[in-house]
Design a protein around this motif. Structure first.
Motif, PDB file in Angstrom:
ATOM      1  N   GLU A 162     -20.486 -67.310 -55.947  1.00 30.99           N
ATOM      2  CA  GLU A 162     -20.036 -67.084 -54.578  1.00 30.99           C
ATOM      3  C   GLU A 162     -19.859 -65.597 -54.326  1.00 30.99           C
ATOM      4  O   GLU A 162     -19.774 -64.800 -55.258  1.00 30.99           O
ATOM      5  CB  GLU A 162     -18.732 -67.825 -54.298  1.00 30.99           C
ATOM      6  N   VAL A 163     -19.787 -65.239 -53.054  1.00 28.35           N
ATOM      7  CA  VAL A 163     -19.607 -63.851 -52.669  1.00 28.35           C
ATOM      8  C   VAL A 163     -18.255 -63.717 -51.970  1.00 28.35           C
ATOM      9  O   VAL A 163     -17.840 -64.607 -51.234  1.00 28.35           O
ATOM     10  CB  VAL A 163     -20.761 -63.362 -51.770  1.00 28.35           C
ATOM     11  N   THR A 164     -17.572 -62.622 -52.240  1.00 32.55           N
ATOM     12  CA  THR A 164     -16.313 -62.321 -51.559  1.00 32.55           C
ATOM     13  C   THR A 164     -16.403 -60.933 -50.938  1.00 32.55           C
ATOM     14  O   THR A 164     -17.101 -60.051 -51.440  1.00 32.55           O
ATOM     15  CB  THR A 164     -15.101 -62.382 -52.516  1.00 32.55           C
ATOM     16  N   TYR A 165     -15.704 -60.778 -49.821  1.00 32.31           N
ATOM     17  CA  TYR A 165     -15.632 -59.506 -49.104  1.00 32.31           C
ATOM     18  C   TYR A 165     -14.157 -59.199 -48.876  1.00 32.31           C
ATOM     19  O   TYR A 165     -13.397 -60.083 -48.466  1.00 32.31           O
ATOM     20  CB  TYR A 165     -16.313 -59.605 -47.738  1.00 32.31           C
TER      21      TYR A 165
ATOM     22  N   ARG B  54     -15.151 -54.036 -50.110  1.00 33.51           N
ATOM     23  CA  ARG B  54     -15.492 -54.386 -51.490  1.00 33.51           C
ATOM     24  C   ARG B  54     -16.163 -55.752 -51.440  1.00 33.51           C
ATOM     25  O   ARG B  54     -15.562 -56.738 -51.014  1.00 33.51           O
ATOM     26  CB  ARG B  54     -14.257 -54.435 -52.379  1.00 33.51           C
ATOM     27  N   GLN B  55     -17.407 -55.793 -51.863  1.00 36.98           N
ATOM     28  CA  GLN B  55     -18.228 -56.997 -51.831  1.00 36.98           C
ATOM     29  C   GLN B  55     -18.537 -57.362 -53.282  1.00 36.98           C
ATOM     30  O   GLN B  55     -19.031 -56.526 -54.033  1.00 36.98           O
ATOM     31  CB  GLN B  55     -19.509 -56.677 -51.063  1.00 36.98           C
TER      32      GLN B  55
ATOM     33  N   PRO C 216     -20.142 -51.836 -49.135  1.00 37.53           N
ATOM     34  CA  PRO C 216     -20.582 -51.581 -47.764  1.00 37.53           C
ATOM     35  C   PRO C 216     -19.625 -50.657 -47.013  1.00 37.53           C
ATOM     36  O   PRO C 216     -18.426 -50.639 -47.281  1.00 37.53           O
ATOM     37  CB  PRO C 216     -20.570 -52.963 -47.117  1.00 37.53           C
ATOM     38  N   LEU C 217     -20.188 -49.925 -46.062  1.00 35.56           N
ATOM     39  CA  LEU C 217     -19.411 -49.151 -45.102  1.00 35.56           C
ATOM     40  C   LEU C 217     -19.781 -49.675 -43.728  1.00 35.56           C
ATOM     41  O   LEU C 217     -20.958 -49.694 -43.365  1.00 35.56           O
ATOM     42  CB  LEU C 217     -19.732 -47.660 -45.189  1.00 35.56           C
ATOM     43  N   TYR C 218     -18.795 -50.150 -42.994  1.00 34.72           N
ATOM     44  CA  TYR C 218     -19.004 -50.653 -41.641  1.00 34.72           C
ATOM     45  C   TYR C 218     -18.333 -49.698 -40.664  1.00 34.72           C
ATOM     46  O   TYR C 218     -17.127 -49.474 -40.756  1.00 34.72           O
ATOM     47  CB  TYR C 218     -18.368 -52.033 -41.452  1.00 34.72           C
ATOM     48  N   VAL C 219     -19.099 -49.141 -39.747  1.00 34.60           N
ATOM     49  CA  VAL C 219     -18.507 -48.429 -38.618  1.00 34.60           C
ATOM     50  C   VAL C 219     -18.436 -49.462 -37.499  1.00 34.60           C
ATOM     51  O   VAL C 219     -19.460 -50.007 -37.088  1.00 34.60           O
ATOM     52  CB  VAL C 219     -19.324 -47.196 -38.198  1.00 34.60           C
ATOM     53  N   MET C 220     -17.213 -49.740 -37.080  1.00 32.06           N
ATOM     54  CA  MET C 220     -16.980 -50.787 -36.091  1.00 32.06           C
ATOM     55  C   MET C 220     -16.455 -50.170 -34.808  1.00 32.06           C
ATOM     56  O   MET C 220     -15.755 -49.155 -34.841  1.00 32.06           O
ATOM     57  CB  MET C 220     -15.992 -51.812 -36.643  1.00 32.06           C
ATOM     58  N   THR C 221     -16.819 -50.793 -33.688  1.00 35.35           N
ATOM     59  CA  THR C 221     -16.341 -50.324 -32.392  1.00 35.35           C
ATOM     60  C   THR C 221     -15.643 -51.464 -31.667  1.00 35.35           C
ATOM     61  O   THR C 221     -16.079 -52.609 -31.728  1.00 35.35           O
ATOM     62  CB  THR C 221     -17.501 -49.786 -31.519  1.00 35.35           C
ATOM     63  N   ARG C 222     -14.552 -51.091 -30.981  1.00 32.26           N
ATOM     64  CA  ARG C 222     -13.835 -52.074 -30.168  1.00 32.26           C
ATOM     65  C   ARG C 222     -14.495 -52.127 -28.802  1.00 32.26           C
ATOM     66  O   ARG C 222     -14.722 -51.105 -28.154  1.00 32.26           O
ATOM     67  CB  ARG C 222     -12.359 -51.699 -30.015  1.00 32.26           C
TER      68      ARG C 222
END
Length: 139
Positions: free
Chosen positions: A79-82, A100-101, A114-120
């Protein structure tokens, strides 16, 4: 999953951290379920995604084409966890989120960073906007 917190966060930032952690939890859930539509719903229409193997995908159409071709057929033994490792607010509506994946398998764990740049968005939702998935190599 508990969002990574820093000392001195405001109530608004606390709510944002929880919302961001929920997006990351949904990434985990949709990856495990091999659910391309649920996964793609997390992206901004103008998103940029770089896969763990360096394939650059620009825009939701390209990300969708790739995801629909790869995710349903993906196989892994385990399984994968994030987990959110760190969140840095770059502005009131922009956050850099280090994740952390971990792919857990009987042969051992493989880790990604991973690096996620997120926008609201105007409706308050946080979406994935510019993302880079990077394999962690153990040498």
């Amino acid at each position: 999953m508990t969002p990574a917190k820093t000392a001195g966060t405001t109530p608004t930032e606390e709510a944002d951290l929880k919302a961001i952690a929920q997006v990351v939890a949904t990434v985990e859930r949709t990856q495990r379920a091999k659910d391309p539509d649920g996964f793609l719903a997390l992206f901004h229409p103008d998103a940029l995604w770089t896969t763990g193997h360096g394939k650059v995908l620009i825009g939701l159409d390209a990300i969708g084409e790739f995801t629909r071709a790869v995710l349903p057929a993906a196989t892994w033994d385990g399984e994968v966890t994030y987990e959110v490792a760190h969140t840095q607010f770059l502005g009131p509506d922009v956050a850099a989120v280090k994740v952390r994946q971990v792919y857990h398998s009987p042969k051992g764990d493989l880790e990604g960073a991973p690096l996620y740049v997120m926008t609201r968005q105007d409706d308050g939702r946080w979406l994935l906007h510019a993302c880079q998935n990077t394999e962690v190599r153990v040498d």
